[in-house]
Design a protein around this motif. Structure first.
Motif, mmCIF file in Angstrom:
data_model
loop_
_atom_site.group_PDB
_atom_site.id
_atom_site.type_symbol
_atom_site.label_atom_id
_atom_site.label_comp_id
_atom_site.label_asym_id
_atom_site.label_seq_id
_atom_site.Cartn_x
_atom_site.Cartn_y
_atom_site.Cartn_z
ATOM 1 N N UNK A 58 0.845 -1.195 0.000
ATOM 2 C CA UNK A 58 0.000 0.000 0.000
ATOM 3 C C UNK A 58 0.882 1.247 0.000
ATOM 4 N N UNK A 59 0.865 2.050 -1.063
ATOM 5 C CA UNK A 59 1.628 3.308 -1.035
ATOM 6 C C UNK A 59 0.930 4.305 -0.118
ATOM 7 N N UNK A 60 1.703 4.997 0.708
ATOM 8 C CA UNK A 60 1.151 5.938 1.690
ATOM 9 C C UNK A 60 1.847 7.279 1.557
ATOM 10 N N UNK A 61 1.064 8.338 1.596
ATOM 11 C CA UNK A 61 1.600 9.692 1.602
ATOM 12 C C UNK A 61 1.077 10.405 2.840
ATOM 13 N N UNK A 62 1.975 10.763 3.736
ATOM 14 C CA UNK A 62 1.594 11.581 4.892
ATOM 15 C C UNK A 62 1.548 13.037 4.459
ATOM 16 N N UNK A 63 0.524 13.766 4.886
ATOM 17 C CA UNK A 63 0.402 15.188 4.563
ATOM 18 C C UNK A 63 -0.028 15.932 5.819
ATOM 19 N N UNK A 64 0.081 17.237 5.756
ATOM 20 C CA UNK A 64 -0.318 18.022 6.920
ATOM 21 C C UNK A 64 -1.835 18.100 7.062
ATOM 22 N N UNK A 65 -2.526 18.324 5.934
ATOM 23 C CA UNK A 65 -3.946 18.659 6.012
ATOM 24 C C UNK A 65 -4.675 18.163 4.777
ATOM 25 N N UNK A 68 -11.712 19.603 4.456
ATOM 26 C CA UNK A 68 -12.745 19.366 5.459
ATOM 27 C C UNK A 68 -12.224 18.579 6.660
ATOM 28 N N UNK A 69 -10.908 18.658 6.905
ATOM 29 C CA UNK A 69 -10.283 17.965 8.032
ATOM 30 C C UNK A 69 -10.463 16.452 7.965
ATOM 31 N N UNK A 70 -10.562 15.905 6.734
ATOM 32 C CA UNK A 70 -10.632 14.454 6.609
ATOM 33 C C UNK A 70 -9.392 13.834 7.242
ATOM 34 N N UNK A 71 -9.541 12.710 7.940
ATOM 35 C CA UNK A 71 -8.363 12.025 8.469
ATOM 36 C C UNK A 71 -7.504 11.404 7.366
ATOM 37 N N UNK A 72 -8.161 10.946 6.280
ATOM 38 C CA UNK A 72 -7.431 10.265 5.217
ATOM 39 C C UNK A 72 -8.319 10.133 3.984
ATOM 40 N N UNK A 73 -7.723 9.691 2.904
ATOM 41 C CA UNK A 73 -8.466 9.329 1.697
ATOM 42 C C UNK A 73 -7.668 8.282 0.948
ATOM 43 N N UNK A 82 -2.814 10.397 4.225
ATOM 44 C CA UNK A 82 -3.212 10.533 5.631
ATOM 45 C C UNK A 82 -2.774 11.892 6.164
ATOM 46 N N UNK A 83 -3.695 12.594 6.829
ATOM 47 C CA UNK A 83 -3.410 13.920 7.379
ATOM 48 C C UNK A 83 -2.961 13.818 8.822
ATOM 49 N N UNK A 84 -1.866 14.512 9.147
ATOM 50 C CA UNK A 84 -1.418 14.548 10.536
ATOM 51 C C UNK A 84 -2.201 15.567 11.347
ATOM 52 N N UNK A 85 -2.729 16.594 10.694
ATOM 53 C CA UNK A 85 -3.524 17.608 11.380
ATOM 54 C C UNK A 85 -4.998 17.241 11.236
ATOM 55 N N UNK A 86 -5.393 16.208 11.951
ATOM 56 C CA UNK A 86 -6.765 15.718 11.907
ATOM 57 C C UNK A 86 -7.406 15.885 13.271
ATOM 58 N N UNK A 87 -8.741 15.836 13.291
ATOM 59 C CA UNK A 87 -9.478 16.117 14.524
ATOM 60 C C UNK A 87 -9.421 14.972 15.524
ATOM 61 N N UNK A 100 -5.541 5.399 11.060
ATOM 62 C CA UNK A 100 -6.088 6.054 9.870
ATOM 63 C C UNK A 100 -5.590 5.372 8.597
ATOM 64 N N UNK A 101 -4.317 4.971 8.595
ATOM 65 C CA UNK A 101 -3.770 4.248 7.441
ATOM 66 C C UNK A 101 -4.521 2.934 7.241
ATOM 67 N N UNK A 102 -4.691 2.175 8.309
ATOM 68 C CA UNK A 102 -5.407 0.893 8.222
ATOM 69 C C UNK A 102 -6.838 1.092 7.716
ATOM 70 N N UNK A 103 -7.515 2.113 8.246
ATOM 71 C CA UNK A 103 -8.912 2.361 7.869
ATOM 72 C C UNK A 103 -9.026 2.779 6.412
ATOM 73 N N UNK A 104 -8.142 3.675 5.956
ATOM 74 C CA UNK A 104 -8.200 4.156 4.575
ATOM 75 C C UNK A 104 -7.798 3.065 3.588
ATOM 76 N N UNK A 105 -6.880 2.177 3.980
ATOM 77 C CA UNK A 105 -6.443 1.102 3.090
ATOM 78 C C UNK A 105 -7.573 0.132 2.782
ATOM 79 N N UNK A 106 -8.586 0.101 3.654
ATOM 80 C CA UNK A 106 -9.723 -0.793 3.441
ATOM 81 C C UNK A 106 -10.802 -0.171 2.558
ATOM 82 N N UNK A 107 -10.652 1.100 2.195
ATOM 83 C CA UNK A 107 -11.651 1.786 1.372
ATOM 84 C C UNK A 107 -11.487 1.451 -0.106
ATOM 85 N N UNK A 108 -12.550 1.650 -0.855
ATOM 86 C CA UNK A 108 -12.469 1.526 -2.308
ATOM 87 C C UNK A 108 -11.683 2.711 -2.857
#
Length: 287
Positions: A58-65, A68-73, A82-87, A100-108
């Motif tokens: 799974x390729x992952x890119x960490x970002x600041x933001x 809409x303050x999404x945790x990830x996409x 994945x956003x580090x500045x998440x709620x 957040x990485x685990x949760x987003x990796x399970x998305x379509x």
């Protein structure tokens, strides 16, 4: 539902396990100081992550933001952003990001993670990141990473990105030293995330202060520090109009002075203890 049934229903639900507080959550990771900067200081930055184990592909890119303050996409190409500045924040930022990485990796592909529940104890970044992988941080002056590189751009999308970029505090890394970031907020400042134990760093700064050696150059001054994720972030006010590319030599010279002060294990003198107390009085705690 009667009282007896309500009690039975409550008893059937397992008690949620809370994540234990970790004062220095990114300790041991190659990019610890940059991760703190991304989480607390930088308005727009990114860093790719290489994972191991079940998520190795799974390729992952960490970002600041993210919008809409999404945790990830999860992008169309499968990349997890994945956003580090998440709620959502538990007591362990490393566990939050891994969750957040685990949760987003399970998305379509092509799906944002709009909300994520507080995690229970589980894998942390230290458990899923390849320890041999290089760390590379990029500071941006826009939010172009919000868009899938393969997506078709439209005038409306470009306008939205331009509007978001208008609110970015101009920031840039200082070459030659790690995790020192110039920024312009009316005045120019240098914010430097330091990896040392905070007590050792405070002692060293106190020793430099009594020697008149905390200035980066004439006209600059150490105005205080932040404390975040178990690390200290000293802040200097710079000379008016200073730019990031003018600071590499003075920052390297200061780091050399600081290294000598850190290596000096002599007890603090009364004057140095007073200087240390003065530094502590100028602390601002972020997290």
């Amino acid at each position: 539902m009667g009282k007896k049934n309500r009690k039975k229903d409550r008893a059937a639900k397992p008690k949620r396990q809370e994540v234990a507080f970790v004062e220095r959550p990114f300790e041991g990771l190659a990019g610890e100081t940059d991760l703190v900067a991304m989480r607390e200081l930088l308005p727009s930055a990114s860093a790719p992550l290489k994972l191991t184990g079940d998520l190795a592909d799974v390729p992952v890119l960490l970002v600041t933001l993210l919008p809409e303050m999404w945790p990830a996409l999860r992008r169309e190409d499968g990349t997890v952003v994945v956003a580090l500045q998440a709620a959502t924040r538990s007591g362990d930022a490393s566990r939050d990001i891994a969750h957040a990485i685990e949760s987003a990796a399970a998305l379509a592909p092509g799906t944002p993670l709009r909300h994520v529940e507080l995690p229970e104890p589980g894998p942390r970044l230290q458990d899923i990141v390849d320890p041999e992988a290089a760390w590379e941080l990029t500071v941006h002056d826009d939010f172009a990473y919000w868009v899938d590189p393969s997506a078709e751009r439209s005038p409306e999308l470009d306008q939205a990105l331009e509007q978001a970029a208008e609110h970015i505090v101009p920031s840039a890394p200082v070459a030659g030293v790690a995790s020192a970031f110039w920024c312009r907020m009316g005045k120019e400042y240098l914010r430097w995330v330091r990896p040392e134990d905070e007590y050792s760093l405070l002692d060293a700064l106190a020793k430099l202060h009594t020697d008149g050696a905390t200035q980066l150059e004439d006209g600059t001054r150490l105005i205080g520090f932040f404390r975040s994720c178990g690390l200290l972030v000293p802040v200097w006010e710079l000379n008016p109009g200073s730019e990031a590319d003018e600071l590499d030599a003075v920052a390297a010279a200061f780091e050399e002075r600081l290294g000598k002060a850190l290596a000096d294990d002599a007890p603090l003198t009364p004057e140095q203890r007073s200087a240390r107390s003065g530094l502590i009085s100028r602390e601002v705690t972020l997290r």
